[in-house]
Design a protein around this motif. Structure first.
Motif, PDB file in Angstrom:
ATOM      1  N   VAL A  40      22.496  -6.221  -9.760  1.00  0.00           N
ATOM      2  CA  VAL A  40      21.877  -5.716  -9.502  1.00  0.00           C
ATOM      3  C   VAL A  40      20.466  -7.175  -9.254  1.00  0.00           C
ATOM      4  O   VAL A  40      20.142  -7.197 -10.216  1.00  0.00           O
ATOM      5  CB  VAL A  40      21.606  -4.420  -9.026  1.00  0.00           C
ATOM      6  CG1 VAL A  40      22.513  -3.747  -8.735  1.00  0.00           C
ATOM      7  CG2 VAL A  40      21.415  -4.547 -10.904  1.00  0.00           C
ATOM      8  N   ALA A  41      19.346  -7.009  -8.350  1.00  0.00           N
ATOM      9  CA  ALA A  41      18.155  -7.274  -8.354  1.00  0.00           C
ATOM     10  C   ALA A  41      17.551  -5.863  -8.386  1.00  0.00           C
ATOM     11  O   ALA A  41      17.072  -5.400  -7.263  1.00  0.00           O
ATOM     12  CB  ALA A  41      17.124  -8.679  -7.946  1.00  0.00           C
ATOM     13  N   VAL A  42      16.499  -5.760  -9.130  1.00  0.00           N
ATOM     14  CA  VAL A  42      15.314  -4.689  -9.598  1.00  0.00           C
ATOM     15  C   VAL A  42      13.638  -6.021  -9.821  1.00  0.00           C
ATOM     16  O   VAL A  42      13.952  -6.565 -10.296  1.00  0.00           O
ATOM     17  CB  VAL A  42      15.571  -4.594 -11.290  1.00  0.00           C
ATOM     18  CG1 VAL A  42      14.090  -3.108 -11.116  1.00  0.00           C
ATOM     19  CG2 VAL A  42      16.762  -3.827 -10.965  1.00  0.00           C
ATOM     20  N   LYS A  43      13.425  -5.465  -8.739  1.00  0.00           N
ATOM     21  CA  LYS A  43      11.699  -5.806  -8.602  1.00  0.00           C
ATOM     22  C   LYS A  43      10.923  -4.867  -8.158  1.00  0.00           C
ATOM     23  O   LYS A  43      11.425  -3.057  -7.741  1.00  0.00           O
ATOM     24  CB  LYS A  43      12.004  -7.043  -6.766  1.00  0.00           C
ATOM     25  CG  LYS A  43      12.869  -7.810  -7.075  1.00  0.00           C
ATOM     26  CD  LYS A  43      12.605  -8.303  -6.100  1.00  0.00           C
ATOM     27  CE  LYS A  43      13.363  -7.565  -4.461  1.00  0.00           C
ATOM     28  NZ  LYS A  43      13.862  -8.764  -3.560  1.00  0.00           N
ATOM     29  N   ALA A  44       9.551  -4.453  -8.534  1.00  0.00           N
ATOM     30  CA  ALA A  44       8.555  -3.085  -8.369  1.00  0.00           C
ATOM     31  C   ALA A  44       8.682  -3.681  -6.931  1.00  0.00           C
ATOM     32  O   ALA A  44       8.712  -4.457  -6.123  1.00  0.00           O
ATOM     33  CB  ALA A  44       7.185  -3.881  -9.112  1.00  0.00           C
ATOM     34  N   ALA A  45       8.746  -2.312  -6.433  1.00  0.00           N
ATOM     35  CA  ALA A  45       8.437  -1.730  -5.607  1.00  0.00           C
ATOM     36  C   ALA A  45       6.580  -2.081  -4.682  1.00  0.00           C
ATOM     37  O   ALA A  45       5.663  -1.775  -5.315  1.00  0.00           O
ATOM     38  CB  ALA A  45       9.095  -0.839  -4.604  1.00  0.00           C
ATOM     39  N   ARG A  46       6.417  -2.369  -4.184  1.00  0.00           N
ATOM     40  CA  ARG A  46       4.556  -3.082  -3.249  1.00  0.00           C
ATOM     41  C   ARG A  46       5.070  -2.306  -2.340  1.00  0.00           C
ATOM     42  O   ARG A  46       5.333  -3.046  -0.764  1.00  0.00           O
ATOM     43  CB  ARG A  46       4.410  -4.235  -3.282  1.00  0.00           C
ATOM     44  CG  ARG A  46       5.298  -5.371  -4.808  1.00  0.00           C
ATOM     45  CD  ARG A  46       3.726  -5.093  -5.602  1.00  0.00           C
ATOM     46  NE  ARG A  46       4.353  -5.278  -6.687  1.00  0.00           N
ATOM     47  CZ  ARG A  46       3.799  -5.210  -8.469  1.00  0.00           C
ATOM     48  NH1 ARG A  46       3.929  -4.289  -8.110  1.00  0.00           N
ATOM     49  NH2 ARG A  46       4.529  -5.776  -9.256  1.00  0.00           N
ATOM     50  N   PRO A  47       3.748  -1.887  -2.067  1.00  0.00           N
ATOM     51  CA  PRO A  47       3.171  -1.435  -0.257  1.00  0.00           C
ATOM     52  C   PRO A  47       3.426  -2.494   0.429  1.00  0.00           C
ATOM     53  O   PRO A  47       2.669  -3.785   0.453  1.00  0.00           O
ATOM     54  CB  PRO A  47       1.945  -0.359  -0.469  1.00  0.00           C
ATOM     55  CG  PRO A  47       1.868  -0.769  -1.936  1.00  0.00           C
ATOM     56  CD  PRO A  47       2.541  -1.808  -2.744  1.00  0.00           C
ATOM     57  N   ALA A  48       3.591  -1.847   1.714  1.00  0.00           N
ATOM     58  CA  ALA A  48       3.784  -3.399   2.718  1.00  0.00           C
ATOM     59  C   ALA A  48       2.646  -3.108   3.188  1.00  0.00           C
ATOM     60  O   ALA A  48       1.485  -1.301   3.449  1.00  0.00           O
ATOM     61  CB  ALA A  48       4.755  -2.909   3.775  1.00  0.00           C
ATOM     62  N   GLY A  49       2.026  -3.985   3.483  1.00  0.00           N
ATOM     63  CA  GLY A  49       0.708  -4.247   4.217  1.00  0.00           C
ATOM     64  C   GLY A  49      -0.841  -5.028   3.628  1.00  0.00           C
ATOM     65  O   GLY A  49      -0.237  -4.308   2.692  1.00  0.00           O
ATOM     66  N   SER A  52      -7.206  -4.089   4.263  1.00  0.00           N
ATOM     67  CA  SER A  52      -8.175  -4.953   5.290  1.00  0.00           C
ATOM     68  C   SER A  52      -7.710  -3.466   6.241  1.00  0.00           C
ATOM     69  O   SER A  52      -8.040  -3.356   7.269  1.00  0.00           O
ATOM     70  CB  SER A  52      -7.560  -5.844   5.277  1.00  0.00           C
ATOM     71  OG  SER A  52      -6.333  -6.484   5.660  1.00  0.00           O
ATOM     72  N   ASP A  53      -5.934  -3.412   6.163  1.00  0.00           N
ATOM     73  CA  ASP A  53      -5.620  -2.254   7.179  1.00  0.00           C
ATOM     74  C   ASP A  53      -6.132  -0.644   7.101  1.00  0.00           C
ATOM     75  O   ASP A  53      -6.344  -0.114   8.515  1.00  0.00           O
ATOM     76  CB  ASP A  53      -3.847  -1.439   6.855  1.00  0.00           C
ATOM     77  CG  ASP A  53      -3.357  -2.853   7.248  1.00  0.00           C
ATOM     78  OD1 ASP A  53      -3.259  -4.550   7.632  1.00  0.00           O
ATOM     79  OD2 ASP A  53      -2.280  -2.944   6.405  1.00  0.00           O
ATOM     80  N   VAL A  54      -6.630  -0.607   6.106  1.00  0.00           N
ATOM     81  CA  VAL A  54      -7.405   0.726   5.802  1.00  0.00           C
ATOM     82  C   VAL A  54      -8.852   0.880   6.893  1.00  0.00           C
ATOM     83  O   VAL A  54      -9.305   1.859   7.170  1.00  0.00           O
ATOM     84  CB  VAL A  54      -7.450   1.109   4.104  1.00  0.00           C
ATOM     85  CG1 VAL A  54      -8.395   2.484   4.523  1.00  0.00           C
ATOM     86  CG2 VAL A  54      -6.908   1.208   3.679  1.00  0.00           C
ATOM     87  N   PHE A  55      -8.946  -0.295   7.187  1.00  0.00           N
ATOM     88  CA  PHE A  55     -10.839   0.353   7.051  1.00  0.00           C
ATOM     89  C   PHE A  55     -10.826  -0.081   9.152  1.00  0.00           C
ATOM     90  O   PHE A  55     -12.145   0.576   9.626  1.00  0.00           O
ATOM     91  CB  PHE A  55     -11.393  -1.820   7.429  1.00  0.00           C
ATOM     92  CG  PHE A  55     -11.541  -2.354   5.757  1.00  0.00           C
ATOM     93  CD1 PHE A  55     -12.385  -1.812   5.013  1.00  0.00           C
ATOM     94  CD2 PHE A  55     -11.021  -3.260   5.249  1.00  0.00           C
ATOM     95  CE1 PHE A  55     -12.461  -1.258   3.809  1.00  0.00           C
ATOM     96  CE2 PHE A  55     -11.049  -4.120   4.533  1.00  0.00           C
ATOM     97  CZ  PHE A  55     -11.864  -2.755   3.318  1.00  0.00           C
ATOM     98  N   ASP A  56      -9.636   0.137   9.470  1.00  0.00           N
ATOM     99  CA  ASP A  56      -9.418   0.355  11.411  1.00  0.00           C
ATOM    100  C   ASP A  56      -9.256   1.802  11.091  1.00  0.00           C
ATOM    101  O   ASP A  56      -9.677   2.223  12.211  1.00  0.00           O
ATOM    102  CB  ASP A  56      -8.183  -0.704  11.375  1.00  0.00           C
ATOM    103  CG  ASP A  56      -8.829  -2.408  12.270  1.00  0.00           C
ATOM    104  OD1 ASP A  56      -9.909  -2.380  11.919  1.00  0.00           O
ATOM    105  OD2 ASP A  56      -7.347  -2.976  12.028  1.00  0.00           O
TER     106      ASP A  56
END
Length: 83
Positions: A40-49, A52-56
């Motif tokens: 298995v490969a374990v990685k930190a889940a990072r939010p997509a996006g 700057s997406d918030v500004f819209d």
């Protein structure tokens, strides 16, 4: 290589140094990918996006950004509906 122990409940605890290597903190999520040969490969889940997406969110459709007063009124309405 680190050796981990599986508990009777089927749980595994990652050591602090492994969590630091992954850059995760309490409450963060991990993704686990199944690889060939039972690995298995374990990685930190990072939010997509991007941030700057918030500004819209503060823009009206085909118009300027909301004013501070308009944002405040929206916030007040949101709190009022929670009561």
């Amino acid at each position: 290589m680190a050796t981990l122990t599986v508990t009777a409940k089927g749980q595994v605890t990652l050591r602090k140094d492994l969590l630091q290597h992954l850059g995760v903190h309490p409450g963060d999520k991990l993704t686990v990918d199944k690889l060939p040969d039972g690995r298995v490969a374990v990685k930190a889940a990072r939010p997509a996006g991007a941030i700057s997406d918030v500004f819209d969110l503060l823009k009206r459709e085909n118009g300027p950004s909301l004013s501070i007063e308009e944002m405040h009124e929206i916030a007040v309405q949101g709190w009022a509906s929670k009561r």
